[in-house]
Design an enzyme around this catalytic site. Sequence first.
Site, PDB file in Angstrom:
ATOM      1  N   GLU A  35       1.665   1.589  -2.596  1.00 46.74           N
ATOM      2  CA  GLU A  35       0.838   0.716  -1.768  1.00 46.74           C
ATOM      3  C   GLU A  35      -0.202   1.459  -0.940  1.00 46.74           C
ATOM      4  O   GLU A  35      -0.216   1.384   0.287  1.00 46.74           O
ATOM      5  CB  GLU A  35       1.729  -0.157  -0.869  1.00 46.74           C
ATOM      6  CG  GLU A  35       2.632  -1.011  -1.740  1.00 46.74           C
ATOM      7  CD  GLU A  35       3.396  -2.083  -1.008  1.00 46.74           C
ATOM      8  OE1 GLU A  35       3.483  -3.211  -1.499  1.00 46.74           O
ATOM      9  OE2 GLU A  35       3.938  -1.781   0.070  1.00 46.74           O
ATOM     10  N   GLU A  84       8.899  -2.855  -8.931  1.00 47.91           N
ATOM     11  CA  GLU A  84       9.737  -3.640  -8.021  1.00 47.91           C
ATOM     12  C   GLU A  84       9.804  -5.055  -8.574  1.00 47.91           C
ATOM     13  O   GLU A  84       8.793  -5.612  -8.995  1.00 47.91           O
ATOM     14  CB  GLU A  84       9.139  -3.675  -6.604  1.00 47.91           C
ATOM     15  CG  GLU A  84       9.118  -2.303  -5.940  1.00 47.91           C
ATOM     16  CD  GLU A  84       8.455  -2.298  -4.560  1.00 47.91           C
ATOM     17  OE1 GLU A  84       8.463  -3.326  -3.869  1.00 47.91           O
ATOM     18  OE2 GLU A  84       7.930  -1.233  -4.185  1.00 47.91           O
TER      19      GLU A  84
HETATM   20  C1  GAL Z   1       6.813  -3.992  -1.688  1.00 52.69           C
HETATM   21  C2  GAL Z   1       6.878  -2.610  -1.112  1.00 52.69           C
HETATM   22  C3  GAL Z   1       8.230  -2.261  -0.589  1.00 52.69           C
HETATM   23  C4  GAL Z   1       8.755  -3.394   0.243  1.00 52.69           C
HETATM   24  C5  GAL Z   1       8.820  -4.628  -0.578  1.00 52.69           C
HETATM   25  C6  GAL Z   1       9.265  -5.828   0.200  1.00 52.69           C
HETATM   26  O1  GAL Z   1       5.538  -4.490  -1.594  1.00 52.69           O
HETATM   27  O2  GAL Z   1       6.490  -1.645  -2.051  1.00 52.69           O
HETATM   28  O3  GAL Z   1       8.143  -1.093   0.153  1.00 52.69           O
HETATM   29  O4  GAL Z   1       7.906  -3.603   1.309  1.00 52.69           O
HETATM   30  O5  GAL Z   1       7.540  -4.944  -1.035  1.00 52.69           O
HETATM   31  O6  GAL Z   1      10.516  -5.707   0.707  1.00 52.69           O
HETATM   32 MG    MG Z   2       4.472  -1.371   2.020  1.00 54.67          MG
END
Ligand code: GAL
Ligand code: MG
Length: 971
Positions: A407, A477
């Site tokens: 990010e 993710e």
């Molecule tokens: C993503 C990020 C993580 C965390 C997650 C939400 O955007 O990479 O670090 O923030 O979302 O829990």
């Molecule tokens: Mg973040």
Amino acid sequence: MHAVDRRPGSVSLDGTWRFQLLPAPDAEPGPQWDEAPVPGCWTMHDPRDLPHYTNVQMPFPHHPPLVPEANPTGVYEREFEVPAQWAGRRTVLHVGAAESVLIAEIDGAPVGIGKDSHLASEFDITAAVRPGGRHTLRLTVVKWSDASHIEDQDQWWHGGITRSVSLHATDVLYLDDVAVRAGHDGELRVDCRVRGPLDGGWSVSGELEGYGELVQDTAHDASNRELGRVSAFLGEARLSAIVSGVRPWSAESPSLYGLTVRLHRGDGSVADTSYQRIGFRTVEIRGRDLLVNGDRVLIRGVNRHDFHPLTGRVVTEPDMRADLVTMKRFGFNAVRTSHYPNDPVLLDLADELGLYVVDEADIESHDHAHEIADDPRYLPAFVERVSRMALRDKNHPSVIVWSLGNESDYGAHHDAAAAWVRRHDPTRPVQYEGAAKTDWSSTGIASDIVCPMYASLGEITAHARSGEQTKPLILCEYSHAMGNSNGTLADHWAEIETTPGLQGGFIWEFRDHGILQRTADGRPAGPATAPGAYANGITAPGYRWAYGGDFGDTPNDGVFCADGMVFPDRTPKPAMYEHRELAAPVRLSYDPASGTATVHNRQYVRDLAWLRAEWLIGGEESGNRTVPAELPDVPPGGSAPIALPAELPEFPRLPGHPGLPGHPELPAEGGELWLTLRVTTADDQSWAPAGTEICTPSVRLRERTAAWPPPAAGGGAVETDADGLLVHPLLTAPPVLGLWRAPTDNDLLGGAAARWRDWGLDALVRKPVSVTRDGEGRVTAVAEYPTAVGTVVHEQVFTARADGSLLVEETATLPEALHDVARVGSVLETAAGLDTMEWYGPGPWESYPDRCAGGAVARHRAPVDELFTPYLRPQESGGRSGVRSFTLTGADGSGLAVRLDAPRQVSVTRHRAADLAAAAHHDELTPLDRSVVHIDAAHRGLGTASCGPDTLPPYLVAPGTHRWSWTVRPV
Ligand code: GAL
Ligand code: MG
């Protein structure tokens, strides 16, 4: 930075140090010292600077590279002695990690400075110390700096020395680095970099455990650019070998070999030695497949942060081992080190236990991503953070992908870092989510993998089918595990397993970051907390799991840090069992036409010899029976028939089926019959002792054939009050209509909860319309439930029956405007003291309509208190999906029995939805002495809307007419 492990010969400086917390780096330490643990976060023990949680936003308003003047600064000091026998050697101070800026001084003189909160700093202190002497070491740690803006990961902010501190010595002629490349075909190449006085002559030798000496490779000279230059003048040497019959390293079969490299002086004596465990494995991308040792392995990954509820960012070897062991036991084969390099111990463990690692650099500039990604002032930091990670971790077979960070938008710095790491280590792909964010088909250079976060299933499958896909798609993710979540994991995996180009992903995330807090003074309970302060995910009285804001931290992002598959104490949440089943090495299928069952080995390299199994026969009427099973020999990827248990009590008398061979006498019952293969480890694995349950694949042998409602003659008059509310000796509150649930985190952050509140579903009022009684005592009660967008009509027909049961037939009609409610069903409260639930359906884990693949259908039994899942912020929990029947009984075995017309979502807890919704932490809840029972005709799936896709349409509750019926009788 280098990959030479100096831990074995080092002197630890961990322990209790003198400590002062200053308000700013230019404040002068006073004469008064406290004590602090090293490693340790002062934020976990010093009340003047407590943990602070933010997600995207920085905790202060300053723009990069500026920071506030109030800048907590920890001064750590201790004495140390330099062994006399280190005379003539090179002495090195190693600081595993400090958050954030590290300044080192010895006896008041500066020896160096370091940044990057998640990589080690080493200082050559030879000139600053005297062998046999006693010195004062001061480590000053400044919390905020320009680097804070690129360490803006979604987690608690801490301050402290977070990894071990040590001293070591080397000869003046020493191995500065050893770089190993070992392919699964047995090709081994070891590049050594030597420093020190080279003109006295030197050479290197190597030895591979079980193989023998390696040869120094002289074939590659400076002119052979393709193979890389080796220049003795610069202190470079190469060893190589072709190792025949090598056992390749993979997550399933993590074979390691000990490699010793020795550096010899001109006279042949040994000046330095490096030992490492290496693995032979090859990673490559071919087309849109990521191959490990030539296999397209599905990546069943999870994101992991360094977290501990008592020590904050400080994690020990046992902590890291327990994390990875838990992952292995629940079917994960990969971990992303979100969002920074971990302690090297974690990679040792991943090598040993078998987990693929996406190794991520400590770069996240989330709040100022766009400004920073092309700001030349930050270029060196980006390249250094990536290159130092790769230099350190390159010899770990577990590391299969380099990640440039998280990010931070996409800028020139990313291309620069990608270029460096590709050239330095061509043996691994590079990924960066931001580089392929908008256009997955682009051939942009900073990511070899399309690794989106939280993309919808529809989007990723469409991409894979578009004909435009050029790179593997592995979600960095997905399936945000905040609160009661992880809906549609099974749908994801059904697509991933059948769609070429989709290769898996990493669940967000492993662990809830709830810090143990003392409620009396609001402080972190801290490292010295006595055992017993928490267990099974629940805190003892006097404590709670703190999240953002609980330490007075502002601004903060609340409970968004509690989004793990395990509780803060590593207790698995129910979603873990869902994942375990989806990732199971063994699957079972059943063909009713032929009456044969088949076992499928879903592994890539192992056979089934490490597993054993037993049958669990789960009959709706006959209950559970466990009998031995014999797993057939099945090669990886193969299938084989498995003999059904001879003891089947109710073998399917399905049309055309002869019944159980040899048992034609067995009676056919009207209930369902399920067969589960309970698979356990046959012997000890590095991550699971013999007997550990691995999976419970189930098949249905017979559907329920009994008539509904069960035939029964009139049993007399039903008692209701004047409004048509049922009066029943076993109930303290009669069944009424429920359309709402205590919002889950997904409901709240995804917007559904706000809609429900606008509609008035959280405060439904029942308006009786009519109560009619027929000649046989049957009562029909009609009521209306007005909402802001129309009225719901609810009809209940109560029939008393000769067997002592009461039949409740319900109909609810929702206007079109109520197009997406939480549930449609009955809610009632039982008499007190019915503390045990037994049910027939999937279990024993909590399940919901879009998260119900993890449990075997059988008869399950649990104390009511244990049915509830204590998600950090109280919310809907404890549901069981697909329940066919259940009993609630007291200590003497008496109570009530409910039978349902069809598999239904049922929950039995000590809490009313309104009470759950009003509480922010569990210590605010008072459990009732009775049970609150929900029987739902329809229940909204969980989805993942707190970050990512909402509940998929098939799992939403439609408007219109819902019908459900059930019987209740005393037992
Ligand atoms: C993503 C990020 C993580 C965390 C997650 C939400 O955007 O990479 O670090 O923030 O979302 O829990
Ligand atoms: Mg973040």
